[in-house]
Design an enzyme around this catalytic site. Structure first.
Site, short mmCIF file in Angstrom:
data_model
loop_
_atom_site.label_atom_id
_atom_site.label_comp_id
_atom_site.label_asym_id
_atom_site.label_seq_id
_atom_site.Cartn_x
_atom_site.Cartn_y
_atom_site.Cartn_z
CE LYS A 174 42.71 -63.46 -64.85
NZ LYS A 174 41.43 -63.03 -64.24
CD GLU A 249 53.21 -52.13 -58.05
OE1 GLU A 249 53.15 -51.88 -56.84
OE2 GLU A 249 53.93 -51.51 -58.83
CB CYS A 283 46.61 -51.33 -53.10
SG CYS A 283 46.94 -50.28 -54.51
CD GLU A 382 44.64 -54.81 -49.03
OE1 GLU A 382 44.68 -55.97 -49.47
OE2 GLU A 382 45.08 -53.82 -49.64
#
Ligand code: NAD
Length: 479
Positions: A174, A249, A283, A382
Site C-alpha cells: 500500500k 519505522e 525521518c 517532528e
C-alpha cells in the site's frame, strides 16, 4: 491524462469500482497522473490471491537460489530504467533529479543485496541434552502487508519488498496516496524479471480505508509499516486483534551533536544536507543541531550562511539541491512551526520565506532557528519540513541528556575529533542509527530502525530477514 492502474497479483487492472484519483506534481501544483483507487473489496481480492499463491508454493517453495535470481534480474532492470524512474520520482515527490537518481540506484542495490542474500538465510543445529538432532528452519511468514510513506517512495518500498520476497513471502503493498507511481512501476519490473503471478499486488488508495482494511485482514501474517508515529500506533492496535506480526519505522527528531573540537567546516557542509535533504521530509533529518556553547555563535552564523547558498529549485533542474514540499498542507505545517518557534523565543537567522519564483509549487526556503531551548515544541515535535533548530550545550553530559530528551530515537550524528568521546556519546544516545563525523547512517548492508517512539524492528542488512521469517524448531530423535 495517463491512467496508472493498480497491480493485482502482478497484473495491471482497474479497481473493482473503477474509481481513480489524481496525483499532483508538487513543484507545479497540478495533476499529472490519474491512478486507480483501491477499495476494501480490492484489498480482500489481493490478500486472498496472495494467500492462495503462498499456499500453492510457486514462490514460497521455489528454491532460494531461483528466487534470488529474480531479484538480481530486477536490480538490473531498475538500473536500465534508472533515468525513467528517477524522472517519475522527481516529478511525483518533488525531489531534485540528482537525488532521485541516487535513490533509484539505491533501490537497485537493495534488490541486488537481497538477490545475493536469498540463499544465505538458514537455520542452525543446536546441541540439546536429549539424544538426537535439533535443527531450526527459517520459513517465510506468509502474506506480508507493506505500507509506505511519500517521502522516499521507491526506496522504502524496496527496503520492504526485496527482503520479504527473498524470504519467500507474497506481498500486498500500500504506497502513500500522494506517491504511488514508482511502486507500481517496480511491480511491473519484478514481473518482467520473472516473479510468478499472484505474488505481488500494489493497491494505491487512502490510508484510512485501504491501509486499514489491509492491516485488519485475517489472512495477513505480517505488517511492515513506515510512516508517522500516530498512524503506527493505530496499526499496532489493529494488529493486536489477529496477533499479526508487525514492525514499525516511525518518526524522528534526530540530534546532530557538534563538539568544539569538531572539523566545523566539514560538519557544516554535511549538516545542511543532513537536515535539508529531501526538503527536510526525512525521518532521519538531523533537525536538532546541538552545538557546544564555546562555538555556538560562530557555528550558527556559518551554518545560516551555508543554508542561504542552497539552491532551491525545480526538481528536473540539474542544479537544484532542494525541491518543494510534498503538499500545500506540509508547507503550511512548516510555516506554522516557524511562527510557533518565534513565539516560543527562537529567532529565524536564515530562510523561512516562500521564494518569489515559486509559481504554484510548494517551495519554502530552508530555515534556521537559533536560540532554541530543547524544551520548546519546535525542538520536541517532528516538523517534517525544511526547519532546523540550533541548541547550545555546555558539557558532554548535557549533550547526551539533550539528545535523549525527545520521545523519538531513530538516528543522529556526533562530530568530534576525540575518539573516546565519540564512542561514549554514540553508546549513550538512545537511537537505532548513528554516525560519527558523517551524516551517512543508512546503508543497504546495515540494520536500520528506531528506539522509543521511532518504532521497532530492523530493516536493511541481514537483520531484515528476521522480520520476514518464522523460526521453526525440529527435534529428530536418535531412538
Ligand atoms: P502516514 O503515517 O500519514 O502514512 C504512511 C502510510 O500509511 C501511507 O501509505 C498512508 O496511506 C498509510 N495509512 C494512513 N492511515 C492509515 C491507517 N489508518 N491504516 C493503515 N495505513 C494507513 O505518514 P506519511 O505522512 O506518509 O509519512 C511521513 C511520516 O513517516 C513521518 O512521520 C516520518 O518520520 C515517517 N517516516 C519514517 C521513516 C522511518 O524509517 N522511520 C521513513 C520515512 C518516513
Amino acid at each position: 491524462m495517463e491512467i496508472a492502474q493498480l497491480v493485482l497479483g502482478g497484473r495491471r487492472t482497474a479497481s473493482l469500482e473503477g474509481k481513480t484519483f489524481e496525483v499532483i506534481e508538487p513543484a507545479m501544483d497540478r495533476p499529472f497522473y490519474e491512478v486507480a483507487e483501491a477499495d476494501v473489496e480490492d484489498v480482500d481480492n489481493a490478500v486472498q490471491l496472495a494467500y492462495q499463491t503462498f499456499e500453492q508454493g510457486s514462490w514460497s517453495r521455489l528454491s532460494a537460489t531461483a528466487r534470488g535470481r529474480v531479484l538480481l534480474k530486477a536490480a538490473t532492470l531498475i538500473r536500465e530504467r534508472l533515468e525513467q524512474l528517477a524522472v517519475l520520482e522527481a516529478r511525483n515527490a518533488g525531489k531534485p533529479i540528482r537525488d532521485a537518481r541516487d535513490e533509484v540506484g539505491l533501490a537497485a542495490n537493495v534488490f541486488e543485496y537481497w538477490g545475493g542474500a536469498a540463499n544465505k538465510i538458514f537455520g542452525e543445529t543446536i546441541p540439546v541434552q536429549d539424544a538426537g538432532l535439533e535443527v531450526t528452519l527459517r520459513e517465510p511468514v506468509g502474506v506480508c502487508a507493506l505500507i509506505t510513506p511519500w517521502n522516499f517512495p521507491l526506496v522504502i518500498a524496496s527496503w520492504k519488498i526485496a527482503p520479504a520476497l527473498a524470504c519467500g513471502n507474497t506481498v500486498v503493498v500500500k504506497p502513500a496516496q500522494l506517491t504511488p507511481l514508482t511502486t507500481l512501476a517496480l511491480a511491473d519490473i519484478l514481473m518482467e524479471a520473472g516473479l510468478p503471478e499472484g505474488v505481488i499486488s500494489v493497491l494505491p488508495g487512502p490510508g484510512a480505508k485501504v491501509g486499514n482494511a489491509l492491516v485488519s485482514h485475517p489472512l495477513v501474517a505480517k505488517v511492515s509499516f513506515t510512516g508517522s508515529t500516530e498512524v503506527g500506533s493505530n496499526i499496532m492496535r489493529l494488529c493486536a486483534d489477529n496477533i499479526t506480526r508487525v514492525s514499525l519505522e516511525l518518526g524522528g527528531k534526530a540530534a546532530n551533536i557538534v563538539f568544539d573540537d569538531a572539523d566545523v567546516q566539514r560538519c557544516i557542509n554535511a549538516s545542511v544536507y543532513a537536515v535539508f535533504g529531501n526538503c527536510g521530509q526525512d525521518c532521519c533529518a538531523r533537525s536538532r543541531i546541538l552545538v557546544q556553547r564555546s562555538i555556538y555563535e560562530q557555528f550558527t552564523e556559518q551554518f545560516a550562511a551555508r543554508t542561504a547558498l542552497l539552491r532551491v529549485g525545480q526538481p528536473l533542474d540539474e542544479q537544484s539541491e532542494v525541491g518543494p514540499l510534498i503538499s500545500a498542507g506540509q508547507r503550511r505545517r512548516a510555516q506554522d512551526y516557524l511562527a510557533l518557534g518565534q513565539r516560543e523565543g527562537a529567532r529565524v537567522v536564515a530562510g523561512g520565506a516562500v521564494p518569489p519564483d515559486a509559481g504554484g509549487g510548494y517551495f519554502l526556503q530552508p530555515a534556521v532557528l537559533a536560540g532554541v531551548d530543547n524544551g520548546m515544541r519546535v525542538a520536541q515535535e517532528e516538523i517534517f519540513g525544511p526547519v532546523v533548530c540550533i541548541i547550545p550545550f555546555e558539557s558532554e553530559e548535557e549533550a547526551i541528556r539533550l539528545a535523549n530528551d525527545t520521545p523519538y530515537g531513530l538516528s543522529g550524528s556526533v562530530w568530534t575529533q576525540n575518539l573516546g568521546r565519540a564512542l561514549r556519546v554514540a553508546k549513550a544516545v538512545r537511537a537505532g542509527v548513528l554516525s560519527v563525523n558523517s551524516n551517512h547512517s543508512v546503508h543497504t548492508e546495515a540494520p536500520f530502525g528506531g528506539y522509543k517512539r521511532s518504532g521497532f524492528g530492523r530493516e536493511m542488512g541481514m537483520h531484515a530477514a528476521q522480520l520476514y521469517t518464522e523460526v521453526k524448531s525440529i527435534f529428530f530423535s536418535e531412538e
